[in-house]
Write an enzyme that holds these catalytic residues in place. Structure first.
Site, mmCIF file in Angstrom:
data_model
loop_
_atom_site.group_PDB
_atom_site.id
_atom_site.type_symbol
_atom_site.label_atom_id
_atom_site.label_comp_id
_atom_site.label_asym_id
_atom_site.label_seq_id
_atom_site.Cartn_x
_atom_site.Cartn_y
_atom_site.Cartn_z
ATOM 1 N N SER A 1 -3.112 -0.919 4.167
ATOM 2 C CA SER A 1 -2.707 -2.200 3.607
ATOM 3 C C SER A 1 -1.244 -2.225 3.171
ATOM 4 O O SER A 1 -0.736 -1.265 2.607
ATOM 5 C CB SER A 1 -3.585 -2.506 2.395
ATOM 6 O OG SER A 1 -3.152 -3.697 1.796
ATOM 7 N N LEU B 1 3.247 -6.772 -4.610
ATOM 8 C CA LEU B 1 2.195 -7.581 -3.962
ATOM 9 C C LEU B 1 2.668 -8.962 -3.529
ATOM 10 O O LEU B 1 1.957 -9.952 -3.696
ATOM 11 C CB LEU B 1 0.992 -7.723 -4.900
ATOM 12 C CG LEU B 1 0.149 -6.471 -5.084
ATOM 13 C CD1 LEU B 1 -0.911 -6.697 -6.152
ATOM 14 C CD2 LEU B 1 -0.524 -6.068 -3.778
ATOM 15 N N CYS C 1 -4.345 -2.182 -9.874
ATOM 16 C CA CYS C 1 -3.680 -3.381 -10.385
ATOM 17 C C CYS C 1 -3.781 -3.379 -11.905
ATOM 18 O O CYS C 1 -4.737 -2.846 -12.460
ATOM 19 C CB CYS C 1 -4.368 -4.645 -9.874
ATOM 20 S SG CYS C 1 -4.360 -4.798 -8.100
ATOM 21 N N LYS D 1 -10.730 1.003 -2.958
ATOM 22 C CA LYS D 1 -9.550 1.849 -2.713
ATOM 23 C C LYS D 1 -9.050 2.432 -4.032
ATOM 24 O O LYS D 1 -8.660 1.700 -4.943
ATOM 25 C CB LYS D 1 -8.454 1.020 -2.050
ATOM 26 C CG LYS D 1 -7.196 1.817 -1.787
ATOM 27 C CD LYS D 1 -6.261 1.076 -0.881
ATOM 28 C CE LYS D 1 -5.006 1.861 -0.617
ATOM 29 N NZ LYS D 1 -4.099 1.128 0.261
ATOM 30 N N ILE E 1 -5.772 7.661 -0.550
ATOM 31 C CA ILE E 1 -5.256 7.278 -1.841
ATOM 32 C C ILE E 1 -4.272 6.103 -1.707
ATOM 33 O O ILE E 1 -3.692 5.898 -0.644
ATOM 34 C CB ILE E 1 -4.516 8.465 -2.516
ATOM 35 C CG1 ILE E 1 -3.419 8.991 -1.606
ATOM 36 C CG2 ILE E 1 -5.458 9.535 -2.946
ATOM 37 C CD1 ILE E 1 -2.536 10.085 -2.214
ATOM 38 N N GLY F 1 -2.866 8.614 3.128
ATOM 39 C CA GLY F 1 -1.803 9.288 2.391
ATOM 40 C C GLY F 1 -1.022 10.246 3.261
ATOM 41 O O GLY F 1 -1.502 11.342 3.558
ATOM 42 N N THR G 1 3.008 4.470 5.842
ATOM 43 C CA THR G 1 4.458 4.663 5.906
ATOM 44 C C THR G 1 4.938 5.129 7.289
ATOM 45 O O THR G 1 5.998 4.697 7.757
ATOM 46 C CB THR G 1 4.884 5.680 4.806
ATOM 47 O OG1 THR G 1 4.453 5.141 3.553
ATOM 48 C CG2 THR G 1 6.380 5.892 4.773
HETATM 49 C C1 LIG Z 1 5.456 -1.081 1.316
HETATM 50 C C2 LIG Z 1 4.051 -0.772 0.912
HETATM 51 C C3 LIG Z 1 3.198 -1.801 0.530
HETATM 52 C C4 LIG Z 1 1.888 -1.524 0.145
HETATM 53 N N1 LIG Z 1 1.056 -2.559 -0.207
HETATM 54 C C5 LIG Z 1 -0.243 -2.300 -0.522
HETATM 55 C C6 LIG Z 1 -1.149 -3.364 -0.821
HETATM 56 O O1 LIG Z 1 -0.794 -4.557 -0.772
HETATM 57 N N2 LIG Z 1 -2.435 -3.048 -1.166
HETATM 58 C C7 LIG Z 1 -2.868 -1.730 -1.194
HETATM 59 O O2 LIG Z 1 -4.048 -1.488 -1.496
HETATM 60 N N3 LIG Z 1 -2.035 -0.709 -0.876
HETATM 61 C C8 LIG Z 1 -0.753 -0.961 -0.550
HETATM 62 N N4 LIG Z 1 0.093 0.074 -0.209
HETATM 63 C C9 LIG Z 1 -0.424 1.468 -0.190
HETATM 64 C C10 LIG Z 1 -0.783 1.918 1.226
HETATM 65 O O3 LIG Z 1 -1.790 1.119 1.797
HETATM 66 C C11 LIG Z 1 -1.237 3.394 1.243
HETATM 67 O O4 LIG Z 1 -2.363 3.540 0.409
HETATM 68 C C12 LIG Z 1 -0.130 4.350 0.756
HETATM 69 O O5 LIG Z 1 1.137 3.923 1.212
HETATM 70 C C13 LIG Z 1 -0.360 5.791 1.218
HETATM 71 O O6 LIG Z 1 -0.407 5.887 2.624
HETATM 72 P P1 LIG Z 1 0.867 6.312 3.535
HETATM 73 O O7 LIG Z 1 1.419 7.569 2.941
HETATM 74 O O8 LIG Z 1 0.314 6.465 4.914
HETATM 75 O O9 LIG Z 1 1.843 5.180 3.432
HETATM 76 C C14 LIG Z 1 1.412 -0.175 0.153
HETATM 77 C C15 LIG Z 1 2.285 0.847 0.563
HETATM 78 C C16 LIG Z 1 3.579 0.578 0.948
HETATM 79 C C17 LIG Z 1 4.475 1.704 1.388
#
Ligand SMILES: Cc1cc2nc3c(=O)[nH]c(=O)nc-3n(C[C@H](O)[C@H](O)[C@H](O)COP(=O)(O)O)c2cc1C
Length: 319
Positions: A22, A78, A137, A176, A202, A260, A283
């Protein structure tokens, strides 16, 4: 050959264990602009939307993202157009992608979570396969402390969301979890007690960056969310702990979706071996838009070589 990639989250059959995380792949328009869209969609098991809230949100002031040595810090706040415009403008476009749609929802009170879930599911024409509840949140009624560290609040939120599912509808409810807690199994058990169908983990880790010229924190809110390769060992540890210590996770009655720092197919395999049934990629997707295509290719080859399926990999490192 690609049958080896199939996995199941309860009644939800996925052609691949690879999902978008997300907030990192928008909600519809962002995918439309990608040249390799078809190959990316072929690699995806489901599409998880950006966080949706009841009212539109402008998000935090800039700057919102900076790079760290092994990832990024983000403070997006958000930003989104609100549920009404999401249902009207984004959902019809997402439906065309022909992948299960999981809507990520965020709110500031228990009542708002219930109302938001109800709105999504009343206005969706039955096309939403699941809801992912973001509990990272602030709880406005309790002084802004994150819901994610309060097991009682998590129970109430999951119950409120489940109560909003219209009778006769099958909607997969995923909770989540935040990593900003010592023992992840505490919120995980609370979500399970309230009837969550799955757990995802995570979300981002709290982190700070300081601008040495201005001699001030870089972000207006000081702390931001760390993601990317730096957080992978933390995510893996939390998946491991839940799978090892919670019988419902171990039996996959309540599957775990690992998130993660996943950037390669090998990272995904590590998460599956630790106990995940599926994984989300966030990411890495900013850095390599082809990441899903390459991960699918690598995963298929590995499964073929090992003569295993994704389901057989889940939790295998615990045996
Ligand atoms: C720019 C950005 C925006 C995110 N927005 C949300 C969100 O709206 N809702 C949510 O549950 N997680 C959000 N996340 C968290 C990611 O979904 C994910 O849990 C977290 O980045 C770890 O995964 P990754 O290391 O693959 O990025 C966001 C992460 C990033 C980097």
């Amino acid at each position: 050959m690609e049958q080896r990639l199939e996995t199941k989250l309860g009644s939800l059959r996925l052609q691949s264990p690879l999902l978008t995380a997300s907030g990192t792949s928008g909600s519809a328009d962002e995918l439309a602009g990608l040249g390799q869209r078809k190959a990316i969609l072929d690699a995806l098991g489901a599409f998880v939307t950006k966080g949706v809230t009841l009212a539109p949100r402008k998000g935090n002031p800039e700057p919102r993202i900076i790079e760290t040595r092994a990832g990024i810090l983000n403070s997006i706040g958000l930003q989104n157009k609100g549920v009404d415009r999401f249902l009207k403008e984004d959902l019809p476009k997402l439906r065309k992608y022909d992948r299960p749609i999981i809507v990520n929802i965020s709110a500031n009170t228990v009542e708002e979570y219930g109302a938001l879930a109800g709105k999504v599911l009343d206005g969706d024409d039955g096309s939403v396969a699941g809801l992912e509840i973001n509990v990272s949140c602030p709880n406005i009624k309790e002084g802004g402390v994150s819901f994610g560290i309060d097991p009682c609040a998590i129970e109430k939120i999951v119950k409120a969301v489940k109560a909003a599912v219209p009778r006769g509808r099958q909607v997969y409810i995923i909770t989540k979890l935040t990593p900003n807690i010592t023992d992840i199994t505490v919120p995980a058990k609370a979500a399970i007690a309230a009837g969550t169908d799955a757990l995802s983990m995570i979300n981002t880790l709290r982190g700070v960056a300081i601008d040495i010229r201005a001699k001030k924190p870089y972000f207006a809110n000081v702390a931001a969310g760390l993601s990317g390769p730096a957080v992978k060992p933390v995510g893996l540890c939390m998946v491991w702990d839940c799978f090892a210590k919670i019988p419902e996770c171990r039996s996959q009655k309540v599957p775990i979706i690992g998130i993660g720092g996943i950037s390669t197919w090998q990272d995904a395999v590590e998460y599956l071996l630790a106990g995940a049934t599926a994984v989300q990629v966030g990411t890495a997707w900013f850095v390599y838009p082809d990441v899903f295509i390459e991960m699918k290719r690598g995963l298929v080859k590995y499964l073929e070589r090992e003569k295993l399926t994704v389901s057989e990999l889940t939790g295998k490192a615990h045996q």
